[in-house]
Motif scaffolding. Structure first.
Motif, PDB file in Angstrom:
ATOM      1  N   PHE A  67     -17.878  -1.350   5.563  1.00  0.00           N
ATOM      2  CA  PHE A  67     -16.939  -1.636   4.770  1.00  0.00           C
ATOM      3  C   PHE A  67     -15.577  -0.728   5.171  1.00  0.00           C
ATOM      4  N   THR A  68     -14.325  -1.262   4.741  1.00  0.00           N
ATOM      5  CA  THR A  68     -13.111  -0.570   5.047  1.00  0.00           C
ATOM      6  C   THR A  68     -12.216  -0.689   3.751  1.00  0.00           C
ATOM      7  N   ILE A  69     -11.926   0.364   3.142  1.00  0.00           N
ATOM      8  CA  ILE A  69     -11.068   0.587   2.091  1.00  0.00           C
ATOM      9  C   ILE A  69      -9.637   0.863   2.618  1.00  0.00           C
ATOM     10  N   SER A  70      -8.638   0.118   2.070  1.00  0.00           N
ATOM     11  CA  SER A  70      -7.366   0.364   2.381  1.00  0.00           C
ATOM     12  C   SER A  70      -6.259   0.228   1.018  1.00  0.00           C
ATOM     13  N   ARG A  71      -5.218   0.487   1.114  1.00  0.00           N
ATOM     14  CA  ARG A  71      -4.065   0.277   0.021  1.00  0.00           C
ATOM     15  C   ARG A  71      -2.608   0.024   0.517  1.00  0.00           C
ATOM     16  N   ASP A  72      -2.032  -0.681  -0.387  1.00  0.00           N
ATOM     17  CA  ASP A  72      -0.514  -0.941  -0.370  1.00  0.00           C
ATOM     18  C   ASP A  72       0.251  -0.298  -1.257  1.00  0.00           C
ATOM     19  N   ASN A  73       0.633   0.943  -1.089  1.00  0.00           N
ATOM     20  CA  ASN A  73       1.417   1.701  -2.018  1.00  0.00           C
ATOM     21  C   ASN A  73       2.363   0.768  -2.511  1.00  0.00           C
ATOM     22  N   ALA A  74       3.272  -0.099  -1.953  1.00  0.00           N
ATOM     23  CA  ALA A  74       4.320  -0.655  -2.530  1.00  0.00           C
ATOM     24  C   ALA A  74       3.814  -1.630  -3.460  1.00  0.00           C
ATOM     25  N   LYS A  75       2.489  -2.262  -3.303  1.00  0.00           N
ATOM     26  CA  LYS A  75       2.120  -3.056  -4.164  1.00  0.00           C
ATOM     27  C   LYS A  75       1.310  -2.884  -5.265  1.00  0.00           C
ATOM     28  N   ASN A  76       0.916  -1.264  -5.358  1.00  0.00           N
ATOM     29  CA  ASN A  76       0.045  -0.835  -6.126  1.00  0.00           C
ATOM     30  C   ASN A  76      -1.379  -1.629  -6.072  1.00  0.00           C
ATOM     31  N   THR A  77      -1.713  -1.800  -5.107  1.00  0.00           N
ATOM     32  CA  THR A  77      -3.049  -2.534  -4.653  1.00  0.00           C
ATOM     33  C   THR A  77      -3.857  -1.805  -3.638  1.00  0.00           C
ATOM     34  N   ALA A  78      -5.252  -1.819  -3.906  1.00  0.00           N
ATOM     35  CA  ALA A  78      -6.191  -1.368  -3.202  1.00  0.00           C
ATOM     36  C   ALA A  78      -7.219  -2.467  -2.573  1.00  0.00           C
ATOM     37  N   TYR A  79      -7.722  -2.713  -1.437  1.00  0.00           N
ATOM     38  CA  TYR A  79      -8.406  -3.434  -0.980  1.00  0.00           C
ATOM     39  C   TYR A  79      -9.780  -2.866  -0.384  1.00  0.00           C
ATOM     40  N   LEU A  80     -10.791  -3.742  -0.432  1.00  0.00           N
ATOM     41  CA  LEU A  80     -12.062  -3.360   0.274  1.00  0.00           C
ATOM     42  C   LEU A  80     -12.532  -4.328   1.009  1.00  0.00           C
ATOM     43  N   GLN A  81     -12.486  -4.304   2.277  1.00  0.00           N
ATOM     44  CA  GLN A  81     -12.992  -5.228   3.341  1.00  0.00           C
ATOM     45  C   GLN A  81     -14.439  -5.087   3.637  1.00  0.00           C
ATOM     46  N   VAL A  82     -15.318  -5.952   3.142  1.00  0.00           N
ATOM     47  CA  VAL A  82     -16.584  -6.045   3.288  1.00  0.00           C
ATOM     48  C   VAL A  82     -17.435  -6.875   4.311  1.00  0.00           C
TER      49      VAL A  82
END
Length: 122
Positions: A67-82
Motif C-alpha cells: 500500500f502507498t499513501i499520498s496526498r495532494d495538498n492543493a486538492k485537500n485529497t489523500a489517496y491510498l494505492q492498494v
C-alpha cells in the motif's frame, strides 16, 4: 462545516489493485495528518497508513510494500494505492483527517469519512 468523502472501493480479485481517494471540503484552513483506517466484519477498526502535511508516512506492518499513501495538498485529497490485494484486506476503509478550520484559531478537529468497501475475492 467540513466533510470527507471517500471513493474508489470495489470488488477485486486477489492480487489486484485499487486506488482509494479521500476528498476534504468545507471551511478548511489547514489539514494536518491524514490517515486511512479499515474495519473488517467482527473486528476492531485498525490504522492502515498515515501521512503528514509535509509528506511523512507510516504504515501498519501487514500492508508495508503493498500500500502507498499520498496526498495532494492543493486538492485537500489523500489517496491510498492498494496493490497485491489479499482476501484479508477485505474491509470498509475509512479516511481520517486532523483539520484546522477557518475562523477557529489553531484548534484542531478530527473528521471521518463514511467509508468505502473493499472486497477481495475470486
Amino acid at each position: 462545516q467540513v466533510q470527507l468523502v471517500e471513493s474508489g472501493g470495489g470488488l477485486v480479485q486477489p492480487g489486484g489493485s485499487l486506488t482509494l481517494s479521500c476528498a476534504a471540503s468545507g471551511r478548511i484552513f489547514r489539514i494536518n495528518t491524514m490517515g486511512w483506517y479499515r474495519q473488517a466484519p467482527g473486528k476492531q477498526r485498525e490504522l492502515v497508513a498515515t501521512i503528514t502535511s509535509d509528506g511523512r508516512t507510516t504504515y501498519t506492518d501487514s500492508v508495508k510494500g503493498r500500500f502507498t499513501i499520498s496526498r495532494d495538498n492543493a486538492k485537500n485529497t489523500a489517496y491510498l494505492q492498494v496493490n497485491s490485494l489479499k482476501p484479508e484486506d477485505t474491509a470498509v476503509y475509512y479516511c481520517n483527517a486532523n483539520i484546522i478550520r477557518i475562523g477557529q484559531g489553531l484548534r484542531t478537529y478530527d473528521y471521518w469519512g463514511q467509508g468505502t468497501q473493499v472486497t477481495v475475492s475470486s
